[in-house]
Design a protein around this motif. Structure first.
Motif, PDB file in Angstrom:
ATOM      1  N   ASP A 112       0.823  -1.214   0.000  1.00 35.09           N
ATOM      2  CA  ASP A 112       0.000   0.000   0.000  1.00 35.09           C
ATOM      3  C   ASP A 112       0.859   1.267   0.000  1.00 35.09           C
ATOM      4  O   ASP A 112       0.351   2.372  -0.200  1.00 35.09           O
ATOM      5  CB  ASP A 112      -0.923   0.026   1.238  1.00 35.09           C
ATOM      6  N   LEU A 113       2.152   1.109   0.260  1.00 37.07           N
ATOM      7  CA  LEU A 113       3.025   2.283   0.371  1.00 37.07           C
ATOM      8  C   LEU A 113       3.622   2.719  -0.970  1.00 37.07           C
ATOM      9  O   LEU A 113       4.272   3.758  -1.046  1.00 37.07           O
ATOM     10  CB  LEU A 113       4.178   1.995   1.349  1.00 37.07           C
ATOM     11  N   VAL A 114       3.385   1.920  -2.022  1.00 41.15           N
ATOM     12  CA  VAL A 114       4.050   2.199  -3.306  1.00 41.15           C
ATOM     13  C   VAL A 114       3.795   3.618  -3.800  1.00 41.15           C
ATOM     14  O   VAL A 114       4.725   4.336  -4.175  1.00 41.15           O
ATOM     15  CB  VAL A 114       3.603   1.204  -4.405  1.00 41.15           C
ATOM     16  N   ALA A 115       2.520   4.021  -3.803  1.00 41.69           N
ATOM     17  CA  ALA A 115       2.183   5.318  -4.399  1.00 41.69           C
ATOM     18  C   ALA A 115       2.972   6.445  -3.745  1.00 41.69           C
ATOM     19  O   ALA A 115       3.448   7.362  -4.429  1.00 41.69           O
ATOM     20  CB  ALA A 115       0.680   5.575  -4.258  1.00 41.69           C
ATOM     21  N   THR A 116       3.143   6.385  -2.437  1.00 37.19           N
ATOM     22  CA  THR A 116       3.879   7.446  -1.740  1.00 37.19           C
ATOM     23  C   THR A 116       5.386   7.253  -1.843  1.00 37.19           C
ATOM     24  O   THR A 116       6.128   8.208  -2.073  1.00 37.19           O
ATOM     25  CB  THR A 116       3.509   7.447  -0.236  1.00 37.19           C
ATOM     26  N   ASN A 117       5.829   6.031  -1.667  1.00 30.28           N
ATOM     27  CA  ASN A 117       7.277   5.832  -1.528  1.00 30.28           C
ATOM     28  C   ASN A 117       8.033   5.727  -2.854  1.00 30.28           C
ATOM     29  O   ASN A 117       9.240   5.947  -2.888  1.00 30.28           O
ATOM     30  CB  ASN A 117       7.554   4.610  -0.645  1.00 30.28           C
ATOM     31  N   LEU A 118       7.324   5.436  -3.946  1.00 26.45           N
ATOM     32  CA  LEU A 118       8.029   5.330  -5.232  1.00 26.45           C
ATOM     33  C   LEU A 118       8.647   6.665  -5.673  1.00 26.45           C
ATOM     34  O   LEU A 118       9.840   6.715  -5.996  1.00 26.45           O
ATOM     35  CB  LEU A 118       7.103   4.755  -6.312  1.00 26.45           C
ATOM     36  N   PRO A 119       7.856   7.776  -5.686  1.00 21.76           N
ATOM     37  CA  PRO A 119       8.509   9.046  -6.054  1.00 21.76           C
ATOM     38  C   PRO A 119       9.640   9.426  -5.097  1.00 21.76           C
ATOM     39  O   PRO A 119      10.630  10.015  -5.517  1.00 21.76           O
ATOM     40  CB  PRO A 119       7.377  10.081  -5.979  1.00 21.76           C
ATOM     41  N   ILE A 120       9.486   9.046  -3.841  1.00 17.76           N
ATOM     42  CA  ILE A 120      10.529   9.381  -2.858  1.00 17.76           C
ATOM     43  C   ILE A 120      11.817   8.608  -3.167  1.00 17.76           C
ATOM     44  O   ILE A 120      12.913   9.171  -3.202  1.00 17.76           O
ATOM     45  CB  ILE A 120      10.030   9.091  -1.419  1.00 17.76           C
ATOM     46  N   ILE A 121      11.690   7.312  -3.450  1.00 15.77           N
ATOM     47  CA  ILE A 121      12.891   6.510  -3.703  1.00 15.77           C
ATOM     48  C   ILE A 121      13.560   6.976  -5.001  1.00 15.77           C
ATOM     49  O   ILE A 121      14.797   6.974  -5.122  1.00 15.77           O
ATOM     50  CB  ILE A 121      12.585   4.994  -3.714  1.00 15.77           C
ATOM     51  N   ARG A 122      12.757   7.412  -5.960  1.00 16.16           N
ATOM     52  CA  ARG A 122      13.348   7.917  -7.215  1.00 16.16           C
ATOM     53  C   ARG A 122      14.132   9.201  -6.957  1.00 16.16           C
ATOM     54  O   ARG A 122      15.225   9.383  -7.492  1.00 16.16           O
ATOM     55  CB  ARG A 122      12.244   8.144  -8.252  1.00 16.16           C
ATOM     56  N   ASN A 123      13.564  10.067  -6.131  1.00 18.98           N
ATOM     57  CA  ASN A 123      14.267  11.307  -5.787  1.00 18.98           C
ATOM     58  C   ASN A 123      15.571  10.998  -5.049  1.00 18.98           C
ATOM     59  O   ASN A 123      16.626  11.575  -5.335  1.00 18.98           O
ATOM     60  CB  ASN A 123      13.328  12.169  -4.917  1.00 18.98           C
ATOM     61  N   VAL A 124      15.507  10.056  -4.131  1.00 19.84           N
ATOM     62  CA  VAL A 124      16.705   9.677  -3.367  1.00 19.84           C
ATOM     63  C   VAL A 124      17.745   9.053  -4.307  1.00 19.84           C
ATOM     64  O   VAL A 124      18.942   9.357  -4.219  1.00 19.84           O
ATOM     65  CB  VAL A 124      16.332   8.708  -2.218  1.00 19.84           C
TER      66      VAL A 124
END
Ligand code: APR
Length: 313
Positions: free
Chosen positions: A94-106
Protein backbone atom coordinates in the motif's frame (compact mmCIF):
# COMPACT_ATOMS: atom_id res chain seq x y z
CA UNK A 1 40.31 16.05 7.34
CA UNK A 2 38.34 13.20 8.88
CA UNK A 3 39.71 9.72 8.37
CA UNK A 4 36.56 8.17 9.75
CA UNK A 5 34.15 6.69 7.26
CA UNK A 6 31.10 8.75 6.32
CA UNK A 7 27.65 7.27 6.72
CA UNK A 8 24.66 9.13 5.28
CA UNK A 9 21.23 8.23 6.64
CA UNK A 10 18.49 9.31 4.24
CA UNK A 11 15.42 9.78 6.41
CA UNK A 12 15.75 11.11 9.95
CA UNK A 13 12.61 9.47 11.31
CA UNK A 14 12.26 6.58 13.72
CA UNK A 15 14.63 4.16 12.01
CA UNK A 16 17.02 6.95 11.00
CA UNK A 17 17.39 8.03 14.62
CA UNK A 18 18.01 4.51 15.88
CA UNK A 19 20.53 3.95 13.08
CA UNK A 20 22.43 7.08 14.05
CA UNK A 21 22.49 6.08 17.72
CA UNK A 22 23.72 2.53 17.04
CA UNK A 23 26.29 3.50 14.40
CA UNK A 24 27.74 6.25 16.57
CA UNK A 25 27.96 3.96 19.59
CA UNK A 26 29.99 1.53 17.51
CA UNK A 27 32.07 4.41 16.07
CA UNK A 28 31.56 3.03 12.59
CA UNK A 29 31.79 6.49 11.05
CA UNK A 30 30.76 10.12 11.10
CA UNK A 31 27.05 10.37 10.50
CA UNK A 32 24.91 12.64 8.35
CA UNK A 33 21.22 12.55 9.20
CA UNK A 34 19.35 13.81 6.14
CA UNK A 35 15.67 14.68 5.73
CA UNK A 36 13.46 16.87 3.55
CA UNK A 37 13.61 20.70 3.96
CA UNK A 38 10.37 20.73 6.01
CA UNK A 39 12.08 18.43 8.52
CA UNK A 40 15.53 20.04 8.45
CA UNK A 41 15.27 21.51 11.96
CA UNK A 42 13.93 18.21 13.24
CA UNK A 43 16.92 16.39 11.71
CA UNK A 44 19.31 18.93 13.18
CA UNK A 45 17.71 18.67 16.61
CA UNK A 46 17.78 14.88 16.58
CA UNK A 47 21.42 14.92 15.48
CA UNK A 48 22.34 17.32 18.26
CA UNK A 49 20.52 15.25 20.87
CA UNK A 50 22.34 12.12 19.71
CA UNK A 51 25.69 13.89 19.46
CA UNK A 52 25.33 14.94 23.10
CA UNK A 53 25.16 11.23 23.95
CA UNK A 54 28.83 11.19 22.95
CA UNK A 55 29.82 12.88 26.21
CA UNK A 56 28.06 10.17 28.20
CA UNK A 57 28.91 7.16 26.08
CA UNK A 58 32.39 8.35 25.16
CA UNK A 59 32.34 8.18 21.38
CA UNK A 60 33.91 10.68 19.01
CA UNK A 61 31.77 10.16 15.92
CA UNK A 62 30.07 13.34 14.76
CA UNK A 63 26.36 13.46 13.87
CA UNK A 64 25.13 16.24 11.63
CA UNK A 65 21.52 16.96 10.69
CA UNK A 66 20.82 18.43 7.25
CA UNK A 67 18.43 18.83 4.32
CA UNK A 68 21.28 19.51 1.90
CA UNK A 69 22.44 16.62 -0.26
CA UNK A 70 25.86 18.27 -0.60
CA UNK A 71 26.45 17.32 3.05
CA UNK A 72 26.12 13.65 2.06
CA UNK A 73 28.74 13.99 -0.69
CA UNK A 74 31.22 11.16 -0.88
CA UNK A 75 29.47 8.99 1.70
CA UNK A 76 30.94 5.50 2.05
CA UNK A 77 27.63 4.04 3.18
CA UNK A 78 24.10 5.23 2.47
CA UNK A 79 21.15 3.82 4.39
CA UNK A 80 17.75 4.74 2.98
CA UNK A 81 14.65 4.91 5.16
CA UNK A 82 13.03 7.81 3.31
CA UNK A 83 9.30 7.33 2.91
CA UNK A 84 6.27 6.68 5.02
CA UNK A 85 5.84 3.66 7.27
CA UNK A 86 2.74 1.46 7.50
CA UNK A 87 -0.31 2.30 9.54
CA UNK A 88 -2.55 -0.36 11.06
CA UNK A 89 -4.42 -2.29 8.38
CA UNK A 90 -1.99 -1.36 5.59
CA UNK A 91 0.15 -3.82 3.69
CA UNK A 92 3.68 -2.90 2.64
CA UNK A 93 2.46 -2.75 -0.96
CA UNK A 94 0.00 0.00 0.00
CA UNK A 95 3.03 2.28 0.37
CA UNK A 96 4.05 2.20 -3.31
CA UNK A 97 2.18 5.32 -4.40
CA UNK A 98 3.88 7.45 -1.74
CA UNK A 99 7.28 5.83 -1.53
CA UNK A 100 8.03 5.33 -5.23
CA UNK A 101 8.51 9.05 -6.05
CA UNK A 102 10.53 9.38 -2.86
CA UNK A 103 12.89 6.51 -3.70
CA UNK A 104 13.35 7.92 -7.22
CA UNK A 105 14.27 11.31 -5.79
CA UNK A 106 16.71 9.68 -3.37
CA UNK A 107 18.23 7.56 -6.14
CA UNK A 108 18.84 10.57 -8.38
CA UNK A 109 20.55 12.46 -5.57
CA UNK A 110 22.53 9.42 -4.47
CA UNK A 111 23.83 8.99 -8.00
CA UNK A 112 24.94 12.60 -8.13
CA UNK A 113 26.37 13.00 -4.63
CA UNK A 114 27.34 9.52 -3.41
CA UNK A 115 28.35 7.59 -6.53
CA UNK A 116 30.70 5.25 -4.65
CA UNK A 117 28.51 4.38 -1.67
CA UNK A 118 27.48 0.96 -0.46
CA UNK A 119 23.69 1.34 -0.26
CA UNK A 120 21.28 -0.38 2.09
CA UNK A 121 17.60 0.26 1.32
CA UNK A 122 15.04 -0.20 4.10
CA UNK A 123 12.02 1.73 2.71
CA UNK A 124 8.97 -0.40 1.96
CA UNK A 125 7.77 -2.22 -0.03
CA UNK A 126 11.39 -3.28 0.30
CA UNK A 127 11.99 -5.59 -2.65
CA UNK A 128 10.42 -3.16 -5.11
CA UNK A 129 12.07 -0.05 -3.64
CA UNK A 130 15.56 -1.56 -3.70
CA UNK A 131 14.93 -2.78 -7.26
CA UNK A 132 13.93 0.73 -8.33
CA UNK A 133 16.94 2.26 -6.56
CA UNK A 134 19.32 0.00 -8.47
CA UNK A 135 17.52 0.46 -11.79
CA UNK A 136 17.47 4.24 -11.43
CA UNK A 137 21.09 4.67 -10.31
CA UNK A 138 22.65 1.94 -12.42
CA UNK A 139 24.84 1.09 -9.43
CA UNK A 140 26.27 -2.46 -9.54
CA UNK A 141 24.48 -5.14 -7.53
CA UNK A 142 27.52 -5.43 -5.25
CA UNK A 143 26.68 -1.99 -3.86
CA UNK A 144 22.87 -2.07 -3.56
CA UNK A 145 21.21 -4.40 -1.08
CA UNK A 146 17.95 -4.40 0.81
CA UNK A 147 17.45 -4.97 4.53
CA UNK A 148 14.74 -7.47 5.36
CA UNK A 149 16.17 -10.95 5.85
CA UNK A 150 18.26 -10.06 8.89
CA UNK A 151 15.18 -8.60 10.56
CA UNK A 152 12.79 -11.39 9.57
CA UNK A 153 15.38 -13.96 10.70
CA UNK A 154 15.82 -12.12 14.01
CA UNK A 155 12.09 -12.37 14.61
CA UNK A 156 12.05 -16.07 13.68
CA UNK A 157 15.05 -16.72 15.93
CA UNK A 158 13.49 -14.98 18.91
CA UNK A 159 10.16 -16.79 18.60
CA UNK A 160 11.94 -20.14 18.31
CA UNK A 161 14.19 -19.43 21.29
CA UNK A 162 11.22 -18.43 23.45
CA UNK A 163 9.23 -21.51 22.41
CA UNK A 164 12.11 -23.85 23.25
CA UNK A 165 13.29 -22.03 26.33
CA UNK A 166 16.85 -21.73 24.99
CA UNK A 167 19.16 -18.77 24.49
CA UNK A 168 18.77 -16.81 21.26
CA UNK A 169 22.54 -17.23 20.95
CA UNK A 170 22.10 -20.94 20.20
CA UNK A 171 19.41 -20.59 17.54
CA UNK A 172 20.45 -20.48 13.88
CA UNK A 173 17.46 -19.54 11.75
CA UNK A 174 17.09 -17.93 8.37
CA UNK A 175 14.22 -16.36 6.46
CA UNK A 176 14.51 -15.95 2.69
CA UNK A 177 12.31 -14.63 -0.12
CA UNK A 178 10.46 -11.34 -0.38
CA UNK A 179 9.76 -9.11 2.63
CA UNK A 180 6.06 -9.84 2.67
CA UNK A 181 3.47 -12.34 3.78
CA UNK A 182 5.04 -15.03 1.54
CA UNK A 183 8.52 -14.87 3.09
CA UNK A 184 10.20 -18.27 3.45
CA UNK A 185 11.43 -19.42 6.87
CA UNK A 186 13.99 -22.12 5.95
CA UNK A 187 13.33 -24.91 8.43
CA UNK A 188 15.82 -27.25 6.74
CA UNK A 189 18.65 -24.89 7.67
CA UNK A 190 17.34 -24.07 11.13
CA UNK A 191 19.21 -25.54 14.09
CA UNK A 192 19.82 -25.19 17.78
CA UNK A 193 23.61 -25.30 17.73
CA UNK A 194 23.52 -27.99 15.07
CA UNK A 195 20.44 -29.91 16.28
CA UNK A 196 17.65 -29.66 13.76
CA UNK A 197 14.80 -27.56 15.07
CA UNK A 198 12.29 -30.02 13.60
CA UNK A 199 13.59 -32.59 16.13
CA UNK A 200 12.90 -30.26 19.02
CA UNK A 201 9.64 -28.48 18.23
CA UNK A 202 6.32 -30.05 17.25
CA UNK A 203 4.96 -29.24 13.79
CA UNK A 204 1.91 -27.31 15.00
CA UNK A 205 4.15 -25.12 17.17
CA UNK A 206 6.51 -24.53 14.25
CA UNK A 207 3.62 -23.61 11.98
CA UNK A 208 2.42 -21.05 14.52
CA UNK A 209 5.93 -19.58 14.81
CA UNK A 210 6.22 -19.33 11.03
CA UNK A 211 2.87 -17.56 10.82
CA UNK A 212 3.90 -15.14 13.57
CA UNK A 213 7.21 -14.45 11.81
CA UNK A 214 5.46 -13.70 8.54
CA UNK A 215 3.16 -11.26 10.31
CA UNK A 216 5.92 -10.00 12.62
CA UNK A 217 5.99 -6.49 11.20
CA UNK A 218 2.20 -6.19 11.13
CA UNK A 219 1.94 -7.33 14.76
CA UNK A 220 4.05 -4.34 15.80
CA UNK A 221 2.25 -1.89 13.49
CA UNK A 222 -1.03 -2.94 15.10
CA UNK A 223 0.35 -2.38 18.58
CA UNK A 224 2.25 0.86 17.98
CA UNK A 225 0.31 2.51 15.15
CA UNK A 226 3.56 2.77 13.16
CA UNK A 227 6.18 0.30 12.03
CA UNK A 228 9.03 -1.18 14.02
CA UNK A 229 12.30 0.69 14.28
CA UNK A 230 14.67 -0.73 16.89
CA UNK A 231 15.27 -4.13 15.30
CA UNK A 232 15.10 -2.80 11.71
CA UNK A 233 17.83 -0.30 12.54
CA UNK A 234 20.12 -2.85 14.20
CA UNK A 235 19.61 -5.25 11.29
CA UNK A 236 20.91 -2.64 8.87
CA UNK A 237 23.78 -1.80 11.23
CA UNK A 238 24.89 -5.45 11.08
CA UNK A 239 24.99 -5.17 7.28
CA UNK A 240 26.83 -1.83 7.28
CA UNK A 241 29.31 -3.13 9.83
CA UNK A 242 30.00 -6.24 7.71
CA UNK A 243 30.88 -3.95 4.82
CA UNK A 244 32.88 -1.35 6.72
CA UNK A 245 34.90 -3.91 8.71
CA UNK A 246 35.18 -6.42 5.83
CA UNK A 247 33.67 -9.11 8.05
CA UNK A 248 32.56 -11.46 5.24
CA UNK A 249 29.37 -12.23 7.13
CA UNK A 250 26.76 -14.58 5.71
CA UNK A 251 23.51 -12.66 6.07
CA UNK A 252 20.12 -13.00 4.41
CA UNK A 253 19.69 -9.82 2.36
CA UNK A 254 17.58 -8.66 -0.54
CA UNK A 255 19.99 -9.13 -3.45
CA UNK A 256 19.68 -8.57 -7.19
CA UNK A 257 19.49 -12.07 -8.63
CA UNK A 258 21.22 -13.01 -11.84
CA UNK A 259 20.17 -16.62 -12.23
CA UNK A 260 20.77 -17.70 -8.63
CA UNK A 261 17.98 -19.92 -7.29
CA UNK A 262 16.57 -19.82 -10.84
CA UNK A 263 15.58 -16.13 -10.76
CA UNK A 264 16.84 -13.11 -12.67
CA UNK A 265 16.20 -9.38 -12.74
CA UNK A 266 14.60 -9.52 -9.32
CA UNK A 267 15.49 -8.49 -5.76
CA UNK A 268 14.72 -11.14 -3.19
CA UNK A 269 16.06 -12.29 0.17
CA UNK A 270 18.87 -14.83 -0.21
CA UNK A 271 21.98 -15.65 1.83
CA UNK A 272 24.88 -13.45 0.73
CA UNK A 273 28.41 -12.74 1.88
CA UNK A 274 28.92 -9.11 2.82
CA UNK A 275 32.46 -7.83 3.13
CA UNK A 276 34.64 -4.98 1.95
CA UNK A 277 33.56 -5.66 -1.63
CA UNK A 278 29.92 -5.14 -0.68
CA UNK A 279 27.75 -8.05 -1.76
CA UNK A 280 30.65 -10.38 -2.54
CA UNK A 281 28.71 -13.53 -3.30
CA UNK A 282 25.21 -14.97 -3.36
CA UNK A 283 25.30 -18.29 -1.53
CA UNK A 284 23.08 -20.98 -3.02
CA UNK A 285 21.92 -23.44 -0.39
CA UNK A 286 20.01 -26.64 -1.06
CA UNK A 287 16.32 -26.11 -0.39
CA UNK A 288 13.64 -28.74 0.12
CA UNK A 289 10.90 -29.04 -2.52
CA UNK A 290 8.37 -27.33 -0.27
CA UNK A 291 10.82 -24.49 0.35
CA UNK A 292 11.43 -24.11 -3.38
CA UNK A 293 7.68 -23.86 -3.90
CA UNK A 294 7.35 -21.22 -1.18
CA UNK A 295 10.23 -19.28 -2.75
CA UNK A 296 8.49 -19.43 -6.13
CA UNK A 297 5.30 -18.06 -4.58
CA UNK A 298 7.23 -15.30 -2.87
CA UNK A 299 9.09 -14.44 -6.10
CA UNK A 300 5.75 -14.20 -7.91
CA UNK A 301 4.46 -11.70 -5.34
CA UNK A 302 7.65 -9.64 -5.60
CA UNK A 303 7.50 -9.72 -9.40
CA UNK A 304 3.92 -8.41 -9.33
CA UNK A 305 4.82 -5.38 -7.25
CA UNK A 306 7.98 -4.72 -9.28
CA UNK A 307 5.87 -4.79 -12.45
CA UNK A 308 3.60 -2.13 -10.96
CA UNK A 309 6.64 -0.01 -10.15
CA UNK A 310 8.15 -0.46 -13.62
CA UNK A 311 4.87 0.54 -15.25
CA UNK A 312 4.84 3.88 -13.42
CA UNK A 313 7.14 6.19 -15.33
N1 APR B 1 14.29 12.38 1.30
C1 APR B 1 14.68 12.15 2.57
N2 APR B 1 13.84 11.82 3.56
C2 APR B 1 12.54 11.73 3.27
C3 APR B 1 12.06 11.95 1.96
C4 APR B 1 12.99 12.30 0.95
N3 APR B 1 12.64 12.52 -0.31
N4 APR B 1 10.72 11.80 1.99
C5 APR B 1 10.37 11.49 3.25
N5 APR B 1 11.48 11.46 4.03
C6 APR B 1 11.59 11.23 5.47
C7 APR B 1 10.37 11.69 6.26
O1 APR B 1 10.33 13.11 6.38
C8 APR B 1 10.59 10.98 7.61
O2 APR B 1 11.31 11.80 8.52
O3 APR B 1 11.67 9.86 5.80
C9 APR B 1 11.44 9.77 7.22
C10 APR B 1 10.77 8.44 7.55
O4 APR B 1 10.69 8.34 8.92
P1 APR B 1 9.43 7.69 9.68
O5 APR B 1 8.18 8.30 9.15
O6 APR B 1 9.68 7.79 11.15
O7 APR B 1 9.46 6.16 9.20
P2 APR B 1 10.39 4.96 9.72
O8 APR B 1 9.68 4.24 10.81
O9 APR B 1 11.75 5.47 9.96
O10 APR B 1 10.34 4.00 8.44
C11 APR B 1 10.87 4.41 7.20
O11 APR B 1 11.32 2.15 6.50
O12 APR B 1 10.68 0.08 7.39
C12 APR B 1 10.40 1.07 6.43
O13 APR B 1 8.04 0.84 6.15
C13 APR B 1 9.06 1.67 6.66
O14 APR B 1 8.98 2.76 4.52
C14 APR B 1 9.20 2.97 5.90
C15 APR B 1 10.65 3.35 6.14
Amino acid sequence: MSTRKKIALIGAGNIGGELAAALARRELGDIVLFDIPQKEDFAKGKALDLEQNASIEGYDASIKGTANWADCAGADVLIVTAGIPRKPGQSRNDLVATNLPIIRNVADNAKEHCPGAFVIVISNPLDAMVYEFKRRTGFPRERVVGMAGVLDSARFTLFLAREMGVSVKDVRAMVLGGHGDDMVPVLSACTINGVRVTEMVAKDKLDAIIARTRGGGGEIVKLMGTSAYYAPALSAVAMAEAYLLNQKRLLPCAAFLQGEYGYSDLYMGVPVIIGGGGLERVVEIALGDDEKQMLAKSAKSVREIVDIVRAQT
